[in-house]
Write a protein that holds these residues in place. Sequence first.
Motif, PDB file in Angstrom:
ATOM      1  N   ILE A  99      19.639 -20.618  -9.397  1.00  0.00           N
ATOM      2  CA  ILE A  99      19.177 -19.225  -9.376  1.00  0.00           C
ATOM      3  C   ILE A  99      17.773 -19.175  -9.970  1.00  0.00           C
ATOM      4  O   ILE A  99      17.526 -19.706 -11.055  1.00  0.00           O
ATOM      5  N   TYR A 100      16.874 -18.537  -9.252  1.00  0.00           N
ATOM      6  CA  TYR A 100      15.481 -18.420  -9.698  1.00  0.00           C
ATOM      7  C   TYR A 100      15.047 -16.966  -9.609  1.00  0.00           C
ATOM      8  O   TYR A 100      15.277 -16.302  -8.603  1.00  0.00           O
ATOM      9  N   VAL A 101      14.401 -16.473 -10.662  1.00  0.00           N
ATOM     10  CA  VAL A 101      13.889 -15.098 -10.688  1.00  0.00           C
ATOM     11  C   VAL A 101      12.549 -15.110 -11.412  1.00  0.00           C
ATOM     12  O   VAL A 101      12.413 -15.741 -12.465  1.00  0.00           O
ATOM     13  N   GLU A 102      11.574 -14.410 -10.868  1.00  0.00           N
ATOM     14  CA  GLU A 102      10.237 -14.355 -11.469  1.00  0.00           C
ATOM     15  C   GLU A 102       9.673 -12.948 -11.322  1.00  0.00           C
ATOM     16  O   GLU A 102       9.811 -12.314 -10.279  1.00  0.00           O
ATOM     17  N   LEU A 103       9.016 -12.460 -12.379  1.00  0.00           N
ATOM     18  CA  LEU A 103       8.448 -11.116 -12.358  1.00  0.00           C
ATOM     19  C   LEU A 103       7.238 -11.042 -13.272  1.00  0.00           C
ATOM     20  O   LEU A 103       7.261 -11.570 -14.392  1.00  0.00           O
TER      21      LEU A 103
ATOM     22  N   MET B  13      25.135 -12.896  -9.479  1.00  0.00           N
ATOM     23  CA  MET B  13      24.426 -13.315 -10.687  1.00  0.00           C
ATOM     24  C   MET B  13      22.917 -13.257 -10.467  1.00  0.00           C
ATOM     25  O   MET B  13      22.158 -12.827 -11.345  1.00  0.00           O
ATOM     26  N   GLY B  14      22.464 -13.699  -9.304  1.00  0.00           N
ATOM     27  CA  GLY B  14      21.038 -13.630  -9.004  1.00  0.00           C
ATOM     28  C   GLY B  14      20.535 -12.205  -8.960  1.00  0.00           C
ATOM     29  O   GLY B  14      19.461 -11.881  -9.493  1.00  0.00           O
ATOM     30  N   TYR B  15      21.327 -11.326  -8.325  1.00  0.00           N
ATOM     31  CA  TYR B  15      20.939  -9.913  -8.254  1.00  0.00           C
ATOM     32  C   TYR B  15      20.919  -9.290  -9.646  1.00  0.00           C
ATOM     33  O   TYR B  15      19.987  -8.557  -9.997  1.00  0.00           O
TER      34      TYR B  15
END
Length: 315
Positions: free
Chosen positions: A7-11, A141-143
């Motif tokens: 899982i990858y998330v960037e902001l 989980m990603g959301y």
Amino acid sequence: MKRAKPIYVELDMKTDMDHLWAHTQQPDKHEQWDLRFSEIRYLPKTSPGAQHFRYMTRIGFGLRIEGSGETKERFDVRTGERVSTLRFGSEQRASLIREGRGYWKYVPQDGRIVFLTQYDYDTRFGSAGKIFDRYVFRPLMGYATAWSFDALRIWLERGIVPAITIERALIHYGSVMLLAALWTYEGLVPKLLMPGGGELELMLQTGWFPGRETNVLTWMGIAEIGMAAAVFVFHRHKRLFAAQGLLLGMLAAAAFVANPELLAAPFNPLTLSLPMIGLGWVASRTANNLPQAGRCRRRPVRRAERKVDGHGVHL
């Protein structure tokens, strides 16, 4: 079965490093914005280095998942970047996650901080657990991670605490779902499935569409179902709710012109239109400052690609 992707998330966040670091590393702040955790508690340090912690997540119906982990910090004096690596896991048999590993990375860039995470985990329950994880749990989980990142951004940039943001989101999406359900019911049941229940008679009384009442009623039902879809898809657009209020007022007025006696009925177009207009007003008023998971990047760009082990980020 091929292993699922991490899982990858960037902001990007318009804040300073110390502010962001405090809101992500202090448990009392972290647990306010992260939907994945209900409680985080740091354990007393017994030696320099890793910080051990316990976490708990309520999953409803009085059930909860508990686990533990450790986190380590790294700071690059040359670039100003910071990294927080972690290992986590749960010994509860009810927990899908057996153990996992990942990192948070903080990258200063052009007056803002690029905040990103990547993590992965091993599951229980054999092949069934892997299938459930790939198609249900991991996407959720990603959301949840992406939605939480944007809730944090709103807190840091606009000063709106997550408790208010979450309450606003619950009110907004509750109103939108009720509106969509009402539009769907009104289009499907009395107009398409059971026109003989009174809608067709009302259409005949108007005398506006001689000989075409059935076709007009059918198209009205389709249009109302289309309105339900529009409310669901474009729920952040305030003009949609203004147009909906105007449409509901026109439909109610047309019904009373055709049959004024409807005003005396216990359930009439007015008793339906007014609540729907009210729900639209609530949805419109709560459409601002809502977190959006879609605002986050879900795949690493080249400068941010990293491999993770349980103790650090390999550059």
